[in-house]
Design an enzyme around this catalytic site. Sequence first.
Site, PDB file in Angstrom:
ATOM      1  N   GLY A 197      -2.704   5.581   3.178  1.00  0.00           N
ATOM      2  CA  GLY A 197      -3.394   4.596   2.501  1.00  0.00           C
ATOM      3  C   GLY A 197      -3.806   3.425   3.353  1.00  0.00           C
ATOM      4  CB  SER A 198      -5.107   0.043   3.139  1.00  0.00           C
ATOM      5  OG  SER A 198      -3.615  -0.629   2.311  1.00  0.00           O
ATOM      6  CB  THR A 199      -3.990  -0.879   8.312  1.00  0.00           C
ATOM      7  OG1 THR A 199      -4.658   0.397   8.823  1.00  0.00           O
ATOM      8  CG2 THR A 199      -3.315  -1.279   9.297  1.00  0.00           C
ATOM      9  N   GLY A 223       0.441  -0.100   4.665  1.00  0.00           N
ATOM     10  CA  GLY A 223       1.636   0.717   5.801  1.00  0.00           C
ATOM     11  C   GLY A 223       2.423  -0.260   6.501  1.00  0.00           C
ATOM     12  CB  CYS A 261      -8.865   7.835   6.732  1.00  0.00           C
ATOM     13  SG  CYS A 261      -8.711   9.542   6.387  1.00  0.00           S
ATOM     14  CD  GLU A 263     -10.429   2.101   6.208  1.00  0.00           C
ATOM     15  OE1 GLU A 263      -9.582   1.322   5.595  1.00  0.00           O
ATOM     16  OE2 GLU A 263     -10.399   3.261   6.488  1.00  0.00           O
TER      17      GLU A 263
HETATM   18  P1  NAP Z   1      -3.724   1.500  -0.494  1.00  0.00           P
HETATM   19  O1  NAP Z   1      -4.223   0.359  -1.330  1.00  0.00           O
HETATM   20  O2  NAP Z   1      -2.958   1.222   0.595  1.00  0.00           O
HETATM   21  O3  NAP Z   1      -3.010   2.521  -1.559  1.00  0.00           O
HETATM   22  C1  NAP Z   1      -2.386   3.599  -0.967  1.00  0.00           C
HETATM   23  C2  NAP Z   1      -1.029   3.976  -1.785  1.00  0.00           C
HETATM   24  O4  NAP Z   1      -0.247   2.833  -1.754  1.00  0.00           O
HETATM   25  C3  NAP Z   1      -1.415   4.017  -3.420  1.00  0.00           C
HETATM   26  O5  NAP Z   1      -0.487   4.902  -4.148  1.00  0.00           O
HETATM   27  C4  NAP Z   1      -0.897   2.603  -3.923  1.00  0.00           C
HETATM   28  O6  NAP Z   1      -0.330   2.523  -5.236  1.00  0.00           O
HETATM   29  C5  NAP Z   1       0.225   2.367  -2.894  1.00  0.00           C
HETATM   30  N1  NAP Z   1       0.728   0.960  -2.855  1.00  0.00           N
HETATM   31  C6  NAP Z   1      -0.015   0.113  -2.926  1.00  0.00           C
HETATM   32  N2  NAP Z   1       0.720  -1.296  -2.632  1.00  0.00           N
HETATM   33  C7  NAP Z   1       1.905  -0.898  -2.182  1.00  0.00           C
HETATM   34  C8  NAP Z   1       3.085  -1.446  -1.774  1.00  0.00           C
HETATM   35  N3  NAP Z   1       3.267  -2.764  -1.621  1.00  0.00           N
HETATM   36  N4  NAP Z   1       4.300  -0.573  -1.571  1.00  0.00           N
HETATM   37  C9  NAP Z   1       3.931   0.481  -1.634  1.00  0.00           C
HETATM   38  N5  NAP Z   1       2.992   1.228  -1.991  1.00  0.00           N
HETATM   39  C10 NAP Z   1       1.991   0.631  -2.467  1.00  0.00           C
HETATM   40  O7  NAP Z   1      -4.960   2.472  -0.163  1.00  0.00           O
HETATM   41  P2  NAP Z   1      -5.962   3.109  -0.976  1.00  0.00           P
HETATM   42  O8  NAP Z   1      -6.952   2.093  -1.251  1.00  0.00           O
HETATM   43  O9  NAP Z   1      -5.280   4.007  -2.156  1.00  0.00           O
HETATM   44  O10 NAP Z   1      -6.704   4.072  -0.018  1.00  0.00           O
HETATM   45  C11 NAP Z   1      -7.741   3.859   0.968  1.00  0.00           C
HETATM   46  C12 NAP Z   1      -6.916   3.813   2.237  1.00  0.00           C
HETATM   47  O11 NAP Z   1      -6.212   5.013   2.615  1.00  0.00           O
HETATM   48  C13 NAP Z   1      -7.987   3.334   3.349  1.00  0.00           C
HETATM   49  O12 NAP Z   1      -7.513   2.272   4.143  1.00  0.00           O
HETATM   50  C14 NAP Z   1      -8.026   4.821   4.187  1.00  0.00           C
HETATM   51  O13 NAP Z   1      -8.520   4.597   5.360  1.00  0.00           O
HETATM   52  C15 NAP Z   1      -6.579   5.299   3.868  1.00  0.00           C
HETATM   53  N6  NAP Z   1      -6.730   6.654   4.226  1.00  0.00           N
HETATM   54  C16 NAP Z   1      -6.153   7.254   5.357  1.00  0.00           C
HETATM   55  C17 NAP Z   1      -6.060   8.478   5.565  1.00  0.00           C
HETATM   56  C18 NAP Z   1      -5.559   9.153   6.899  1.00  0.00           C
HETATM   57  O14 NAP Z   1      -4.981  10.255   6.756  1.00  0.00           O
HETATM   58  N7  NAP Z   1      -5.362   8.387   7.918  1.00  0.00           N
HETATM   59  C19 NAP Z   1      -6.625   9.531   4.584  1.00  0.00           C
HETATM   60  C20 NAP Z   1      -7.270   9.003   3.465  1.00  0.00           C
HETATM   61  C21 NAP Z   1      -7.025   7.555   3.231  1.00  0.00           C
HETATM   62  P3  NAP Z   1      -1.507   1.670  -6.350  1.00  0.00           P
HETATM   63  O15 NAP Z   1      -2.514   2.533  -6.588  1.00  0.00           O
HETATM   64  O16 NAP Z   1      -0.558   1.666  -7.399  1.00  0.00           O
HETATM   65  O17 NAP Z   1      -2.001   0.426  -5.611  1.00  0.00           O
END
Ligand code: NAP
Length: 497
Positions: A243-245, A248, A301, A399
């Site tokens: 997910g997002s940095t 993370g 990503c 990003e």
């Molecule tokens: P995100 O907003 O960080 O969400 C990722 C996951 O984390 C979701 O399941 C989300 O649940 C959960 N989450 C949100 N807030 C949380 C918290 N406080 N504690 C624990 N979990 C929490 O990211 P996204 O918008 O889904 O995905 C896009 C990001 O993923 C981009 O930054 C992209 O670069 C990255 N990505 C990285 C890779 C890689 O392999 N490096 C691959 C794909 C994507 P909810 O949906 O319920 O908020």
Amino acid sequence: MEKKSLEYWQNLAASLHIEGRAFIDGEYRDAASGNTFDCVNPSDGTLLAKIADSGEADVNAAVAAARHAFETRVWAGLNPRKRKSILLRWAGLIRAHMDELALLETLDAGKPISDTTSVDVPGAAYCVEWFAEAIDKVGGEVVPSDHHLVGLVTREPIGVVAAVVPWNFPILMASWKFAPALAAGNSVVLKPSEKSPLAAIRLGQLALEAGIPAGVFNVVPGAGGPGKLLALHEDVDCLAFTGSTNVGKLIMQYAGQSNLKRVWLELGGKSPNIVMADCADLDRAANSAAGAIFYNMGEMCTAGSRLLVQREIKDKFLDKVVAAARAYKPGNPLDPVTSMGAIIDEVQLERVLGYIEAGRKEAKLLLGGERVDQASGGYYIEPTIFDITSSDAKIAREEIFGPVLSVITFDTAEEAVRIANDSDYGLGAAVWTSDLTTAHEMSRSLRAGTVWVNCYDEGGDMNFPFGGYKQSGNGRDKSLHALEKYTELKSTLVRLR
Ligand code: NAP
Ligand code: MG
């Protein structure tokens, strides 16, 4: 293979039963609270299903079931060969339900059906197969030590692994976590993104059909709560996150506030794609540069979101990139000819449009820049290209996670590497050159987990470890190295006399 028609997919969608309940301890359950949240189709804004909004009671139940399965060794205690055969059966079921799963992904996440049938779902099945096939071939070590000792070094499953995953490749990113974790003998609690929970939920039933024991694989969808609950949970041994940095960083803190669970992070990127003037095939490079940012609506990503072009070829090359970008036309994701679908939801749509507005003020717009097909009710943005004039431009540093490309001009290879590495991220990078020395020297200098030379996003094979340097995360998905994340190393010293 002949492509199925738009009508075929529409009919299948009309007859589809969508399961929206959590999958805990081998059965589908409503949230204990009875709460649900809306699952929306981003291609037209309509409601697809009500999804169980898992809360604390549900997360605790899933973790308890996973713990029980682990402690009773119903999975971890099997001969790896047996786990292999069950996982292969599961992969077979994923393949047998290819159309249904691909359709769920397309409806849920707005991804073109031509991609979900060719990349996402087969990719997930392949990932399960690959780790299944690997797991009865990896062993431990007998290591040199004092003559009166036998020294064994073995890998053991960690226990309860939580996987928290994003919405851009929902089933695929999930499989990169659960396949190695399950193969290694762990129990898994999967938390899909609230924006794309459907395929993950469906996998629960298929897991049961394949013979994965109850409690070994659980799915807890929820609207923003269960991820944090899992990260803070005292009985989760490992949390694998994509997910997002920003999130993370929170997850590492949650681990510190609770039980120091192992945390593995696959995070964001702002990957540089460097085209040197001596690139042998500018047409290929241009097509690839467009695909690197416009495939999957730019929701990648590894998106090649910074295109670094050497000054001598800039004008000629950008003409080709713009032409290649025009091949990506947002349209109905269910139509097999569609190459670009909808942005995941309205929030992300507004975010991307905000960046485009910022770009208009700080850079020169070369292509696109508009929301399109608003009448459909869906969230579509056309391929957008900016020529960056200031290296501090926000759109060239942050990003965006949408179809927005920033073009940056450079003069020398050293300058290109300096710009490329001047980022908090380090996920992917590419260099296009016909000079072998330049290719190797630049590859070595680029601070990124994956470097492509004369290609971009190549390599569907599981053999390549995938992950980031710097704030793009730690640990690696894919390859045998992924097993390191889901196992503890144990030294056993046996005194003989
Ligand atoms: P995100 O907003 O960080 O969400 C990722 C996951 O984390 C979701 O399941 C989300 O649940 C959960 N989450 C949100 N807030 C949380 C918290 N406080 N504690 C624990 N979990 C929490 O990211 P996204 O918008 O889904 O995905 C896009 C990001 O993923 C981009 O930054 C992209 O670069 C990255 N990505 C990285 C890779 C890689 O392999 N490096 C691959 C794909 C994507 P909810 O949906 O319920 O908020
Ligand atoms: Mg959705």
